[in-house]
Design an enzyme around this catalytic site. Structure first.
Site, short mmCIF file in Angstrom:
data_model
loop_
_atom_site.label_atom_id
_atom_site.label_comp_id
_atom_site.label_asym_id
_atom_site.label_seq_id
_atom_site.Cartn_x
_atom_site.Cartn_y
_atom_site.Cartn_z
N ASP A 150 0.74 -1.24 0.07
CA ASP A 150 -0.12 -0.05 0.01
C ASP A 150 0.83 1.30 -0.11
O ASP A 150 0.50 2.44 0.59
CB ASP A 150 -0.90 -0.25 1.10
N LYS A 161 2.05 2.09 -5.07
CA LYS A 161 2.46 1.62 -6.30
C LYS A 161 1.65 1.83 -7.51
O LYS A 161 2.21 2.28 -8.44
CB LYS A 161 2.67 0.01 -6.14
N GLY A 182 -4.53 -4.50 -3.80
CA GLY A 182 -5.41 -3.14 -4.15
C GLY A 182 -4.79 -2.26 -4.29
O GLY A 182 -4.04 -1.40 -3.73
N HIS A 183 -4.54 -1.72 -5.66
CA HIS A 183 -4.09 -0.59 -6.08
C HIS A 183 -4.92 0.60 -6.66
O HIS A 183 -5.76 0.38 -7.71
CB HIS A 183 -3.06 -1.12 -7.44
N GLN A 199 1.89 -6.08 -3.08
CA GLN A 199 2.41 -6.27 -1.89
C GLN A 199 3.82 -5.42 -1.75
O GLN A 199 4.00 -4.29 -2.38
CB GLN A 199 2.67 -7.41 -1.41
P1 GDP Z 1 -0.63 0.37 -3.53
O1 GDP Z 1 -1.31 -0.83 -2.83
O2 GDP Z 1 0.70 0.50 -3.36
O3 GDP Z 1 -1.16 0.49 -5.04
O4 GDP Z 1 -1.30 1.50 -2.66
P2 GDP Z 1 -2.88 1.62 -2.27
O5 GDP Z 1 -3.53 2.21 -3.42
O6 GDP Z 1 -3.62 0.36 -1.57
O7 GDP Z 1 -3.05 2.95 -1.04
C1 GDP Z 1 -2.22 3.93 -1.18
C2 GDP Z 1 -3.27 5.08 -1.03
O8 GDP Z 1 -2.94 6.41 -0.98
C3 GDP Z 1 -4.44 5.43 -2.22
O9 GDP Z 1 -5.72 5.35 -1.62
C4 GDP Z 1 -3.73 6.34 -2.88
O10 GDP Z 1 -4.83 7.09 -3.73
C5 GDP Z 1 -3.12 7.34 -2.01
N1 GDP Z 1 -2.10 8.12 -2.37
C6 GDP Z 1 -1.18 7.74 -3.31
N2 GDP Z 1 -0.17 8.47 -3.22
C7 GDP Z 1 -0.65 9.60 -2.23
C8 GDP Z 1 -0.10 10.75 -1.84
O11 GDP Z 1 1.16 11.11 -2.33
N3 GDP Z 1 -0.53 11.60 -0.93
C9 GDP Z 1 -1.89 11.15 -0.44
N4 GDP Z 1 -2.65 11.92 0.59
N5 GDP Z 1 -2.56 10.08 -0.83
C10 GDP Z 1 -1.75 9.14 -1.75
P1 IMO Z 2 -0.95 -4.12 -2.08
O1 IMO Z 2 -0.56 -4.93 -3.43
C1 IMO Z 2 -0.92 -4.74 2.12
C2 IMO Z 2 -0.98 -8.68 3.64
C3 IMO Z 2 -2.12 -9.08 4.57
C4 IMO Z 2 -1.51 -10.00 5.57
C5 IMO Z 2 -0.47 -10.76 4.72
C6 IMO Z 2 -0.82 -12.08 3.97
O2 IMO Z 2 -2.10 -3.38 -2.30
O3 IMO Z 2 0.20 -3.27 -1.62
P2 IMO Z 2 -2.25 -12.54 2.10
O4 IMO Z 2 -3.95 -12.76 1.75
O5 IMO Z 2 -1.54 -12.26 1.02
O6 IMO Z 2 -2.09 -14.38 2.42
O7 IMO Z 2 -2.11 -12.01 3.40
O8 IMO Z 2 -0.16 -9.85 3.53
N1 IMO Z 2 -1.34 -7.89 2.49
C7 IMO Z 2 -1.24 -6.57 2.18
N2 IMO Z 2 -0.95 -5.96 2.73
N3 IMO Z 2 -0.87 -4.34 0.88
C8 IMO Z 2 -1.36 -5.48 -0.06
O9 IMO Z 2 -1.30 -5.47 -1.34
C9 IMO Z 2 -1.51 -6.73 0.54
N4 IMO Z 2 -1.46 -8.02 0.15
C10 IMO Z 2 -1.36 -8.81 1.42
O10 IMO Z 2 -2.75 -7.97 5.19
O11 IMO Z 2 -0.75 -9.34 6.46
MG MG Z 3 -2.73 -1.53 -1.70
#
Ligand code: GDP
Ligand code: IMO
Ligand code: MG
Length: 447
Positions: free
Chosen positions: A13, A16, A40-41, A223
């Site tokens: 999270d 990416k 979840g991206h 991840q």
């Molecule tokens: P990922 O799994 O690495 O793609 O990250 P996620 O999408 O799960 O979580 C990142 C969250 O932060 C998302 O809701 C993005 O929209 C948000 N986000 C990304 N970059 C920034 C930033 O620079 N500032 C803020 N406030 N939010 C951001």
């Molecule tokens: P993105 O791509 C954050 C965590 C789960 C748990 C561990 C194992 O959005 O960054 P799993 O279901 O993979 O067997 O769970 O990994 N986890 C993540 N945490 N971002 C993710 O993906 C994750 N995918 C799995 O919360 O701790």
């Molecule tokens: Mg994510």
């Protein structure tokens, strides 16, 4: 021409999705190489939010080929829902290709993931419950169903009848769950197969062809480094290899074809699920980061645990991934703070260590040693160049880059594409400095 890997440098999270979408502008092909619908991206474009679990974050560019590689695990039901959702938004998915040799998540994988977590009690991992671990376990055990098996109805019937009867013993005897009806699952998956068939190809051949033709390829990790099965905080990890090395295995590309590795890191740290987290903030400050950063999981909606930036982990991620540069996200979340702490080393039973320990038990005993820096207390969300940033924010970035010995090439200050400072070209700019054999810093290697 450049082939670039984008990885998460923390526990997932990191943003990416945003960074991959941003870099996809100059990519011809974007490939997801591991993980499944646990990911979840999030991408925000002109106020519209897209949440992707399996489809690569390059999908919003109609001329960029998007590939789901062999190292991923595919839940067809969720993938089809994702395709439908994009179609509704008038986003074409014709340019999506799916690897024939990726493994498929089945209903019993999800049931076993959830039931085994419950059975673990206080030893639970805190998985997403999406069946990821059991799908990869079957892959290793050599009882998995691959996408190419789905494409062969007669073979699939035979294979699934045997496998579901076998899994039913586990469901019934070990977990006291009702058995699955093999015929029902077979019919359901044969339906999915027809829907996905137009997208299914030998993706390694496609990628190899793109490399031959000197197209720009972006490899998108899911991840993060600390969730890596081999290099993360085992057993509190996922079941695949999010690290840069995983991109080669998960796509069928040799390491000699990779030009760059870009790490994505938040300006603080978050973690979802169980496991040690030395810089975690329990009180008001943790809540503040959670609120300001909207730290709730994209996939499960769970609240993310929040804490200070951990440079020990940062340095480790630089090393394990051979990171050339870093994209630092969510700097804006720190805007209101009076002061900001950075973990520079750990105290392990009275001894100072600057290295990430290999044992999770030892990691759980690490106490952070902090350096405190002043906050900037002004909004950075409208900054578009380094010069726009307040001096204290610049000092914070410089401090992190020096501690981790990696250039920060991108700074993100908000979720949308334009809320970004490109400090230097992350793809063609200087690579990470190496040391001469005598230990003195070498001049920066050119790309
Ligand atoms: P990922 O799994 O690495 O793609 O990250 P996620 O999408 O799960 O979580 C990142 C969250 O932060 C998302 O809701 C993005 O929209 C948000 N986000 C990304 N970059 C920034 C930033 O620079 N500032 C803020 N406030 N939010 C951001
Ligand atoms: P993105 O791509 C954050 C965590 C789960 C748990 C561990 C194992 O959005 O960054 P799993 O279901 O993979 O067997 O769970 O990994 N986890 C993540 N945490 N971002 C993710 O993906 C994750 N995918 C799995 O919360 O701790
Ligand atoms: Mg994510």
């Amino acid at each position: 021409m450049a082939n670039v890997i984008v990885i998460g440098a923390q526990w997932g999270d990191e943003g990416k999705g945003k960074i991959t979408d941003l870099l996809s502008r100059s990519a011809d092909v974007v490939v997801r190489y591991q993980g499944g619908v646990n990911a979840g991206h999030t991408i925000v474009v002109k106020g519209q939010t897209f949440k992707l679990h399996l489809i690569p974050s390059g999908i919003l560019y109609p001329n960029t080929d998007c590939i789901i590689g062999c190292g991923t695990v595919i839940d067809p039901q969720i993938l089809i829902a994702e395709l439908d959702q994009l179609k509704e938004l008038n986003i074409s998915t014709d340019h999506l290709l799916i690897s024939e040799t990726a493994h498929v998540t089945m209903p019993y994988h999800r049931l076993i993931d959830q039931a085994s977590e419950e059975r673990r009690g206080s030893y639970k991992i805190g998985t997403t419950g999406r069946g990821i671990g059991p799908t990869y376990a079957d892959k290793s055990e050599r009882t998995g169903i691959r996408v190419l098996d789905l494409m062969n109805p007669d073979g699939l019937r035979e294979q699934l009848e045997w496998t579901i009867n076998y899994k039913n013993v586990i469901l019934e005897k070990l977990y006291n769950l009702p058995p699955l009806d093999p015929q029902e699952v077979i019919e359901q998956y044969l339906g999915y197969a027809e829907r996905l068939r137009p997208h299914v190809v030998d993706t390694s051949l496609k990628i190899s062809d793109a490399i031959q033709r000197r197209r720009n390829i972006l490899f998108e990790g899911a991840q993060g480094t600390l969730l890596d099965l081999d290099h993360g905080t085992y057993p509190y990890v996922t079941s695949s290899n999010p690290v840069a090395g995983g991109a080669c295995v998960g796509t069928g590309v040799g390491p000699t074809m990779i030009d760059r590795v870009i790490g994505v890191s938040k300006a603080y740290t978050t973690r979802v699920g169980e496991g040690p987290f030395p810089t975690e903030l329990d009180g008001e400050l943790g809540e503040l980061l959670c609120d300001r950063g909207a730290e709730f999981g994209t996939t499960t909606g769970r609240k993310r645990r929040c804490g200070w930036f951990d440079a020990v982990i940062g340095r480790y991620a630089v090393r394990i991934n051979g990171m050339d540069c870093m994209a630092l996200t969510k700097l804006d979340v720190l805007d209101e703070l009076e002061e900001i702490k950075v973990c520079v080393a750990y105290d392990i039973d009275g001894d100072r260590s600057e290295h990430f320990p290999t044992s999770s038990r030892q990691f759980a005993r690490c106490r952070p040693i902090y350096k405190t820096l002043p906050g900037w207390k002004v909004s950075t969300t409208n900054c578009r160049t380094l010069e726009d940033l307040p001096q204290a924010a610049l000092d914070y970035l410089k401090f992190l880059a020096e501690l981790m010995e990696v250039p920060i090439a991108i700074v993100s200050l908000g979720a949308s594409r334009d809320q970004t400072i490109i400090v230097e070209d992350p793809i063609h700019g200087p690579k990470r400095a190496l040391l001469h054999p005598d230990g003195t810093p070498a001049t920066l290697l050119s790309a």
